[in-house]
Design a protein around this motif. Sequence first.
Motif, PDB file in Angstrom:
ATOM      1  N   ALA A   1       5.146   0.378  -0.564  1.00  0.00           N
ATOM      2  CA  ALA A   1       4.665  -0.983  -0.782  1.00  0.00           C
ATOM      3  C   ALA A   1       4.853  -1.296  -2.263  1.00  0.00           C
ATOM      4  O   ALA A   1       5.115  -0.404  -3.077  1.00  0.00           O
ATOM      5  N   ARG A   2       4.687  -2.552  -2.603  1.00  0.00           N
ATOM      6  CA  ARG A   2       4.796  -2.954  -4.006  1.00  0.00           C
ATOM      7  C   ARG A   2       3.692  -2.295  -4.831  1.00  0.00           C
ATOM      8  O   ARG A   2       2.539  -2.266  -4.425  1.00  0.00           O
TER       9      ARG A   2
ATOM     10  N   ARG B   1       8.944  -1.296  -5.578  1.00  0.00           N
ATOM     11  CA  ARG B   1       8.615  -0.434  -4.436  1.00  0.00           C
ATOM     12  C   ARG B   1       9.033   0.999  -4.754  1.00  0.00           C
ATOM     13  O   ARG B   1      10.010   1.518  -4.215  1.00  0.00           O
TER      14      ARG B   1
ATOM     15  N   GLU C   1       3.677  -3.970   6.268  1.00  0.00           N
ATOM     16  CA  GLU C   1       5.096  -3.924   5.951  1.00  0.00           C
ATOM     17  C   GLU C   1       5.276  -3.553   4.480  1.00  0.00           C
ATOM     18  O   GLU C   1       4.322  -3.539   3.706  1.00  0.00           O
TER      19      GLU C   1
ATOM     20  N   ASP D   1       6.376  -5.260   2.103  1.00  0.00           N
ATOM     21  CA  ASP D   1       6.031  -6.313   1.153  1.00  0.00           C
ATOM     22  C   ASP D   1       4.519  -6.475   0.992  1.00  0.00           C
ATOM     23  O   ASP D   1       4.060  -7.358   0.271  1.00  0.00           O
TER      24      ASP D   1
ATOM     25  N   SER E   1       0.722  -5.936  -0.276  1.00  0.00           N
ATOM     26  CA  SER E   1       0.113  -5.607  -1.562  1.00  0.00           C
ATOM     27  C   SER E   1      -0.655  -4.291  -1.427  1.00  0.00           C
ATOM     28  O   SER E   1      -1.002  -3.871  -0.318  1.00  0.00           O
TER      29      SER E   1
END
Length: 179
Positions: free
Chosen positions: A109-110, A116, A147, A149, A151
């Motif tokens: 994840a970010r 990532r 997913e 993307d 946070s």
Amino acid sequence: MSERKRRPLPHDFHPPVPSFAVVSDDVALGQKLKDDQVYSGGNLSPELRWDGFPPETKSFAVTCFDPDAPTGSGFWHWVLFDIPATVTELPTGAGSGDMKGLPQGAVHARNDYGTRDFGGAAPPAGDGPHRYVFTVYAVDREKLGPEADASPAVVGFHLRFHSLARAQLIGEYEVPAAG
């Protein structure tokens, strides 16, 4: 110890779960991080290996969090999940660079750098020592749910409800004030 150093860890707000063991050749409990784990140094994710987790574990997640960052909300350096339950070690650099050794199916994840991958320690000069909390979560499902993307907060939300056990290893890093 300053008030800043008393900031809680993110999983302090989660329900209690059993612990298990995590060790590293790159991070020593309470010791200074190696230059390889510093953003301006090697910027490599550390080697981590774990055991003693519940037999019903279906996957793992790994995070690195700096609760001492001067943001009011800490700083997420690494958020990795959906690591297969058969994987009990990540080699140095698995979460950075060419990601050699990153398990197939694992999802980054970010982080708070907006990338990532693993982002190394980078505390402001003169801000004192920061703690870098590496946490391995034993998860009750093969796919955590979010997913790539997502946070760190969304991943943490899912970990709150799907962690069977947790292991942590805390290193420190400080950049002295300019002379």
